[in-house]
Motif scaffolding. Structure first.
Motif, PDB file in Angstrom:
ATOM      1  N   ASN A 416       0.854  -1.184   0.000  1.00 13.71           N
ATOM      2  CA  ASN A 416       0.000   0.000   0.000  1.00 13.71           C
ATOM      3  C   ASN A 416       0.896   1.242   0.000  1.00 13.71           C
ATOM      4  O   ASN A 416       1.138   1.866   1.028  1.00 13.71           O
ATOM      5  CB  ASN A 416      -0.914  -0.004   1.223  1.00 13.71           C
ATOM      6  N   ALA A 417       1.410   1.566  -1.188  1.00 17.89           N
ATOM      7  CA  ALA A 417       2.371   2.662  -1.308  1.00 17.89           C
ATOM      8  C   ALA A 417       1.734   4.008  -0.988  1.00 17.89           C
ATOM      9  O   ALA A 417       2.417   4.920  -0.501  1.00 17.89           O
ATOM     10  CB  ALA A 417       2.958   2.674  -2.725  1.00 17.89           C
ATOM     11  N   GLU A 418       0.448   4.152  -1.246  1.00  8.46           N
ATOM     12  CA  GLU A 418      -0.222   5.425  -0.961  1.00  8.46           C
ATOM     13  C   GLU A 418      -0.122   5.773   0.518  1.00  8.46           C
ATOM     14  O   GLU A 418       0.155   6.923   0.881  1.00  8.46           O
ATOM     15  CB  GLU A 418      -1.689   5.346  -1.391  1.00  8.46           C
ATOM     16  N   GLU A 419      -0.303   4.788   1.376  1.00 14.79           N
ATOM     17  CA  GLU A 419      -0.213   5.024   2.820  1.00 14.79           C
ATOM     18  C   GLU A 419       1.230   5.294   3.229  1.00 14.79           C
ATOM     19  O   GLU A 419       1.508   6.210   4.007  1.00 14.79           O
ATOM     20  CB  GLU A 419      -0.779   3.822   3.574  1.00 14.79           C
ATOM     21  N   LEU A 420       2.158   4.492   2.700  1.00  7.98           N
ATOM     22  CA  LEU A 420       3.560   4.655   3.076  1.00  7.98           C
ATOM     23  C   LEU A 420       4.160   5.953   2.553  1.00  7.98           C
ATOM     24  O   LEU A 420       5.171   6.423   3.064  1.00  7.98           O
ATOM     25  CB  LEU A 420       4.381   3.477   2.556  1.00  7.98           C
ATOM     26  N   ALA A 421       3.566   6.537   1.530  1.00  7.78           N
ATOM     27  CA  ALA A 421       4.110   7.767   0.934  1.00  7.78           C
ATOM     28  C   ALA A 421       3.802   9.017   1.746  1.00  7.78           C
ATOM     29  O   ALA A 421       4.445  10.055   1.563  1.00  7.78           O
ATOM     30  CB  ALA A 421       3.575   7.930  -0.485  1.00  7.78           C
ATOM     31  N   LYS A 422       2.855   8.927   2.652  1.00  3.61           N
ATOM     32  CA  LYS A 422       2.394  10.134   3.354  1.00  3.61           C
ATOM     33  C   LYS A 422       3.501  10.805   4.165  1.00  3.61           C
ATOM     34  O   LYS A 422       3.702  12.020   4.095  1.00  3.61           O
ATOM     35  CB  LYS A 422       1.207   9.789   4.259  1.00  3.61           C
ATOM     36  N   LYS A 423       4.239  10.026   4.947  1.00  3.58           N
ATOM     37  CA  LYS A 423       5.281  10.614   5.799  1.00  3.58           C
ATOM     38  C   LYS A 423       6.462  11.151   4.997  1.00  3.58           C
ATOM     39  O   LYS A 423       6.983  12.229   5.305  1.00  3.58           O
ATOM     40  CB  LYS A 423       5.724   9.609   6.857  1.00  3.58           C
ATOM     41  N   PRO A 424       6.939  10.448   3.951  1.00  2.00           N
ATOM     42  CA  PRO A 424       7.993  11.036   3.116  1.00  2.00           C
ATOM     43  C   PRO A 424       7.568  12.343   2.445  1.00  2.00           C
ATOM     44  O   PRO A 424       8.371  13.269   2.346  1.00  2.00           O
ATOM     45  CB  PRO A 424       8.262   9.938   2.075  1.00  2.00           C
ATOM     46  N   ILE A 425       6.326  12.423   2.017  1.00  3.92           N
ATOM     47  CA  ILE A 425       5.845  13.669   1.423  1.00  3.92           C
ATOM     48  C   ILE A 425       5.935  14.798   2.437  1.00  3.92           C
ATOM     49  O   ILE A 425       6.424  15.895   2.147  1.00  3.92           O
ATOM     50  CB  ILE A 425       4.390  13.506   0.926  1.00  3.92           C
ATOM     51  N   GLU A 426       5.479  14.531   3.646  1.00  3.55           N
ATOM     52  CA  GLU A 426       5.530  15.539   4.700  1.00  3.55           C
ATOM     53  C   GLU A 426       6.967  15.898   5.047  1.00  3.55           C
ATOM     54  O   GLU A 426       7.286  17.058   5.328  1.00  3.55           O
ATOM     55  CB  GLU A 426       4.790  15.029   5.942  1.00  3.55           C
ATOM     56  N   ALA A 427       7.870  14.912   5.015  1.00  7.27           N
ATOM     57  CA  ALA A 427       9.277  15.167   5.345  1.00  7.27           C
ATOM     58  C   ALA A 427       9.897  16.151   4.367  1.00  7.27           C
ATOM     59  O   ALA A 427      10.640  17.062   4.768  1.00  7.27           O
ATOM     60  CB  ALA A 427      10.066  13.847   5.333  1.00  7.27           C
ATOM     61  N   VAL A 428       9.604  15.994   3.089  1.00 10.62           N
ATOM     62  CA  VAL A 428      10.162  16.916   2.088  1.00 10.62           C
ATOM     63  C   VAL A 428       9.493  18.284   2.192  1.00 10.62           C
ATOM     64  O   VAL A 428      10.149  19.325   2.095  1.00 10.62           O
ATOM     65  CB  VAL A 428      10.013  16.325   0.672  1.00 10.62           C
ATOM     66  N   LYS A 429       8.196  18.300   2.425  1.00 12.03           N
ATOM     67  CA  LYS A 429       7.484  19.584   2.541  1.00 12.03           C
ATOM     68  C   LYS A 429       7.953  20.371   3.762  1.00 12.03           C
ATOM     69  O   LYS A 429       8.064  21.600   3.713  1.00 12.03           O
ATOM     70  CB  LYS A 429       5.976  19.335   2.623  1.00 12.03           C
ATOM     71  N   SER A 430       8.245  19.672   4.853  1.00  8.18           N
ATOM     72  CA  SER A 430       8.661  20.352   6.082  1.00  8.18           C
ATOM     73  C   SER A 430      10.136  20.728   6.073  1.00  8.18           C
ATOM     74  O   SER A 430      10.588  21.500   6.919  1.00  8.18           O
ATOM     75  CB  SER A 430       8.382  19.455   7.286  1.00  8.18           C
ATOM     76  N   GLY A 431      10.896  20.162   5.139  1.00  5.33           N
ATOM     77  CA  GLY A 431      12.327  20.448   5.071  1.00  5.33           C
ATOM     78  C   GLY A 431      13.187  19.500   5.869  1.00  5.33           C
ATOM     79  O   GLY A 431      14.413  19.654   5.908  1.00  5.33           O
ATOM     80  N   SER A 432      12.577  18.490   6.511  1.00  4.88           N
ATOM     81  CA  SER A 432      13.404  17.542   7.263  1.00  4.88           C
ATOM     82  C   SER A 432      14.182  16.621   6.322  1.00  4.88           C
ATOM     83  O   SER A 432      15.152  15.994   6.735  1.00  4.88           O
ATOM     84  CB  SER A 432      12.557  16.717   8.231  1.00  4.88           C
ATOM     85  N   VAL A 433      13.743  16.539   5.064  1.00  3.59           N
ATOM     86  CA  VAL A 433      14.536  15.919   4.007  1.00  3.59           C
ATOM     87  C   VAL A 433      14.676  16.942   2.890  1.00  3.59           C
ATOM     88  O   VAL A 433      13.673  17.448   2.373  1.00  3.59           O
ATOM     89  CB  VAL A 433      13.892  14.631   3.463  1.00  3.59           C
ATOM     90  N   GLU A 434      15.926  17.255   2.558  1.00  4.71           N
ATOM     91  CA  GLU A 434      16.201  18.234   1.500  1.00  4.71           C
ATOM     92  C   GLU A 434      16.596  17.492   0.227  1.00  4.71           C
ATOM     93  O   GLU A 434      17.484  16.641   0.241  1.00  4.71           O
ATOM     94  CB  GLU A 434      17.346  19.156   1.935  1.00  4.71           C
ATOM     95  N   ILE A 435      15.905  17.812  -0.867  1.00  2.00           N
ATOM     96  CA  ILE A 435      16.271  17.243  -2.166  1.00  2.00           C
ATOM     97  C   ILE A 435      17.101  18.273  -2.912  1.00  2.00           C
ATOM     98  O   ILE A 435      16.694  19.423  -3.080  1.00  2.00           O
ATOM     99  CB  ILE A 435      15.024  16.874  -2.992  1.00  2.00           C
ATOM    100  N   VAL A 436      18.294  17.869  -3.325  1.00  2.00           N
ATOM    101  CA  VAL A 436      19.215  18.753  -4.043  1.00  2.00           C
ATOM    102  C   VAL A 436      19.488  18.145  -5.419  1.00  2.00           C
ATOM    103  O   VAL A 436      19.872  16.978  -5.509  1.00  2.00           O
ATOM    104  CB  VAL A 436      20.551  18.898  -3.282  1.00  2.00           C
TER     105      VAL A 436
END
Length: 965
Positions: A416-436
């Motif tokens: 169920n990738a839709e459920e597992l994707a929620k926290k990574p999405i929030e991590a990038v939006k909040s800046g706790s994971v930076e994509i360069v």
């Protein structure tokens, strides 16, 4: 000091130092109390060999790990390989085929033993190749995704996700590779444009019914009116008509409004058993494309699957595992009749629909393409083919099997990738994971927010076997203990071991028996690898293991933490997880990077790393993607053999500009080999003048302006370099150290101190060169380590550069010294340029006359490096003088005694005319639309480059001529 050879030869140096580093454990020295820094490498396939993309990816990682190691951190670069289910199984099967043998001649266990034998003998070639590149990985802890501890982690994850309803079994459409006989991921599918056909057929309306077909133009004017007893559809795959579940039209398409909800006939198969399917509406059909009506074959087309799912249209699978038309099931007559009842609204269930074989008897067992020919011929013979068009179509091919992929409705395991994707999405939006670079965030969100279920099962033998066992559906247990069961519907038992699965099944069946009042005293459960139906009696229930294995991306998604001992709470895991950085190509952002984020957050509660760096692809010199079929693949080891690993590494860093693709350029690699030679010769110059290694980390005390200046230049370069490291600007890192080393130190400092090397200068020169070696080491580790040792032989035997200390100059920029030396450099540069432009021989000594008071003097460097003297201040240049401007101050340079002024004017005038004529000609070509649009891209690019070069040359020549005016 150890005297250096006259010629720099990288090969022997690379072999010597890599062995020394690895054998002495220097890639991860013992630093128990140091701050950790951790990178995991994207694990290459165990079957793989080093390609140019690997060279880029691993060079960037090695730069970062060597930098942090020099900064004193407990730097861990986790290395390992992926078991590569499909690729590895193919390799071993090919070996068997070469001996006229095949996999199915062996039991599953015996075949897997052969794979392990291959892995021990031939696997891991790429890890040896990574060593050639200089990768400073912790080989003592090399990982493999099929290692026992890793396998335990994989099975635990599957079971845990299943128990949290995040893994489930479902019947959905997958990419089916008929050659490999397995589902494959989107990553393993290549779309190619091939020549094909579009067939237009009549689907007759049921019972011979007719309707008025009206066609209108864009303005609403009627252009065609006729009575029709059919609806027209078009398809590129006529063989799939046999599995149609409906015909769909757009709700707004008025042409078909009279027949929506009615039935039409699939015009193929025995006439007495022709199937009827409904005409429905859906937003998918495009009224402006073709007839506007599309057939819906949900079991064999991705778009049709979506329509069928939305509209509850039955989906009938037509093909077997090799994409031949099915031969199983009841007779066609019976199954087709049942399908007609379903089309008319009869109740059914997925199991029944899946069991129906709607392939007419005469087509059963045919290859899909042979079936296509037969279907087309039969429809045409009945007069139901309207037209056939030649058409270029996009077809999906398996990248390994090499055959056309068949979209297929099969039972598979899904996350169920839709459920597992929620926290990574929030991590990038909040800046706790930076994509360069940040530009990739939009792509990340677009995919993650629209993510589909992740198919994780593969129909292979090599890999992590899915930890699921199946038991039969029991209908009754007789007093005798005999079991009345059904194998068509099964019950799954998911557990890490067979014993645990048997316990789950025992509990399930015992509870079921008690609930229904069946005798249970003899009931027992046995877990087996493959079920024996004859054994299902006398109170014994057999449960059998799932034959499928897990997608390799599933196991590699655990890489950041399973490699550190998870799920055990190890000291290594505690210290090095989360990791600090992930470096990967953008092409695996979804297939690996995002899935690591999903698994990391779900299983550990933490992001696997705070920064994700996505680099581009290495392309051929003309910008095309490299491929074996194009013959433009570059072998990185060939470049290493020719130019040295250091040169290739520096090229990769210099060209990597935050995610932009890199064009391969052998000349640039050769240029960085020349850079290495420049450094080598600089070291030999220092040795010749009695300069060896420095004994100080801090900058030495200095009085001379030139020495105070070079210390300041080191300070400024270090600041630029560290800023680039912080921002992950690899091109900026390379630019900073390259220009300082080649330009500032080699071209100027060493020239400025020639003939005046006292003890102070020796100390400063030794220190500055040490700083170069340390700062350059992450990029060019081999030559720097060799020079570090040679310059300090005897003193540094137990202090290798790889574990030395990152620069700490404890100094600042001396503004006065900087201004003085930069003025001298500018003056010498202008005099040298003047000599070059006007062909002034070196034998002619020049005099510079300041044209205003307060102009700077070039000092001794002007005399020695420019063969010029300072003259008196003058207001007006004498006749036959040229002028130069240094830092805003003008100087007159009399030339009458140095060159023939008239001849030089004539030469420059002719040269200017010729250059401008060529510029004009190139402008004409580039302004010609026919040339720009029709010529080969490389020809247009060359013309633009030539135009820029000739324009620059013309400007330089005009400036030289103006000097003589």
């Amino acid at each position: 000091m150890t005297e250096l050879a006259k010629t720099f030869e990288p090969g022997p140096i690379e072999a010597k130092w890599y062995s020394h580093w690895e054998e002495n454990g220097l890639f991860r020295p013992e630093r128990p109390d140091a701050e950790p820094y951790t990178i995991v490498n994207p694990p290459p396939n165990v079957t793989g060999s080093l390609h140019i993309g690997h060279a880029l990816d691993n060079t960037l990682q090695d730069i970062m790990i060597r930098y942090e190691r020099l900064r004193g951190k407990d730097a861990l670069w986790v290395v390992g390989t992926d078991h590569a289910g499909i690729a590895t199984q193919m390799v071993v099967e090919r070996q068997l085929e070469a001996k006229q043998d095949k996999r199915t001649n062996y039991s599953r266990d015996d075949f897997i033993k052969k794979v392990w034998e291959w892995k021990e003998e031939s696997g891991g070639q790429i890890t040896r190749q990574l060593r050639r590149l200089g990768c400073s990985m912790d080989w003592s802890r090399e990982q493999f995704t099929m290692d026992p501890h890793f396998t335990e982690a994989v099975l635990k994850v599957f079971v845990d996700l299943y128990n949290h309803n995040l893994i489930y079994r479902d019947k959905r459409l997958v990419n089916w590779d008929p050659k490999l006989k397995t589902a494959i991921s989107d990553l393993e599918v290549e779309s190619r444009e091939v020549a094909g056909h579009m067939w237009h057929f009549k689907y007759p309306l049921a019972g011979g019914e007719t309707y008025t077909y009206v066609e209108k133009d864009e303005d609403g004017n009627v252009t065609l009116t006729e009575e029709r007893d059919y609806i027209s559809i078009a398809t590129t795959r006529p063989e799939t008509m046999l599995g149609d579940g409906a015909v769909a039209v757009h709700p707004s398409d008025e042409r078909y409004a009279p027949i929506v909800g009615k039935l039409c006939e699939i015009p193929v198969g025995p006439k007495e058993h022709r199937r009827l399917i409904p005409i429905i509406t859906d937003d998918y059909p495009d009224p402006t494309f073709g007839s506007g009506a599309v057939k819906i074959t949900g079991a064999h087309d991705e778009n049709d699957y979506g329509v069928a799912t939305r509209n509850n249209i039955p989906m009938y699978r037509l093909m077997d595992e090799v994409a031949a038309m099915r031969t199983d099931g009841a007779s066609y007559a019976a199954d087709a009749a049942r399908a007609v009842e379903i089309a008319k609204g009869a109740e059914t269930n997925p199991k029944e629909v899946d069991s129906l074989n709607l392939v007419p008897d005469e087509y059963r067992g045919l290859d899909r393409y042979e079936a296509r020919k037969r279907v087309v011929a039969d429809i045409d013979a009945e007069g139901n083919m309207i037209i056939v068009e030649d058409k270029m179509i996009m077809q999906p091919f398996g990248d390994r099997g090499g055959v056309v992929i068949e979209p297929m409705l099969t039972d598979q395991w899904y996350v169920n990738a839709e459920e597992l994707a929620k926290k990574p999405i929030e991590a990038v939006k909040s800046g706790s994971v930076e994509i360069v670079p940040k530009t990739w965030e939009k792509t990340f969100f677009n995919w993650m927010e629209n993510i589909q279920p992740w198919c994780v099962s593969r129909q292979l033998w090599w890999g992590h076997r899915i930890p699921a066992w199946y038991g039969p559906t029991i209908h009754k247990i007789h007093e005798t203990g005999d079991i009345l069961y059904s194998m068509k519907e099964t019950v799954p038992f998911v557990a890490t071991t067979a014993d645990e699965a048997a316990e789950l099944a025992q509990k399930y069946y015992s509870n079921l028996a008690r609930e229904r009042g069946w005798p249970v005293e003899h009931l027992s459960v046995v877990a087996v690898d493959a079920v024996s139906r004859d054994a299902l009696h006398d109170g014994e229930v057999q449960i059998w293991r799932d034959n499928d294995v897990l997608d390799t991306w599933f196991s590699s998604a655990l890489w950041p933490f399973a490699t550190l001992g998870w799920p055990e709470k190890t000291d290594l895991l505690d210290k090095h997880y989360p990791n600090d950085l992930l470096v990967s190509g953008f092409d695996i952002l979804f297939f690996w990077d995002a899935r690591m984020m999903m698994m990391g957050r779900q299983l550990t509660g933490e992001n696997p790393w705070p920064r994700l760096y996505l680099h581009g692809l290495v392309r051929a010199a003309d910008g095309q993607k490299m491929s074996k079929s194009k013959g433009n693949v570059v072998d990185p080891l060939g470049l290493v053999d020719q130019y040295g690993a250091d040169a290739l590494r520096f090229f990769m860093a210099a060209m990597e500009s935050q995610g932009r693709d890199i064009k391969m350029d052998d000349k640039r690699v050769e240029g960085y080999r020349n850079f290495a030679t420049k450094i080598w010769n600089a070291a030999r110059f220092l040795q010749f003048n009695g300069i060896g290694a420095s004994d100080s980390i801090a900058a030495p005390k200095a009085e001379k302006p030139v020495n105070r200046w070079i210390i300041g230049e080191v300070v400024e370069t270090l600041a630029k370099l560290e800023k680039a490291f912080d921002e992950l600007r690899f091109d900026g890192m390379a630019d900073a150290i390259y220009h300082f080393t080649w330009g500032t130190f080699c071209d100027w400092y060493l020239e400025l101190i020639k003939g005046d090397i006292d003890e102070e200068t020796k100390a400063v020169a030794a220190w500055a060169f040490d700083q170069i070696l340390v700062m350059l080491h992450p990029f060019m580790p081999f030559i720097t380590e060799e020079l570090w040792g040679a310059m300090g032989a005897g003193e540094r035997d137990h202090y290798p550069l790889i574990t030395a200390k990152w620069p700490e100059p404890e100094a600042s920029v001396d503004a006065a010294a900087k201004a003085e030396i930069e003025t001298a450099i500018a003056m010498v540069t202008e005099i040298r340029a003047l000599r070059s432009e006007l062909n002034i021989p070196w034998s002619s000594r020049l005099t510079l006359h300041p044209m205003e008071a307060g102009a700077a003097s070039g000092g001794a460097s002007l005399d020695r490096m420019g063969k010029a003297d300072m003259g008196a201040v003058i207001e007006t240049p004498p006749p036959g003088s040229a002028q130069i401007v240094v830092q805003g101050k003008s100087y007159a340079v009399p030339l009458a005694d140095a060159i023939d002024l008239d001849a030089e004017r004539s030469r420059l005038t002719k040269a200017v005319d010729a250059a401008e004529k060529e510029v004009k000609s190139l402008e004409g070509r580039l302004n010609n639309a026919n040339f720009v649009e029709r010529a080969k891209p490389e020809a247009v690019e060359k013309a633009r480059a030539d135009h820029a070069a000739r324009s620059e040359e013309a400007g330089r020549l005009r400036a030289a001529l103006e000097r003589l005016a």
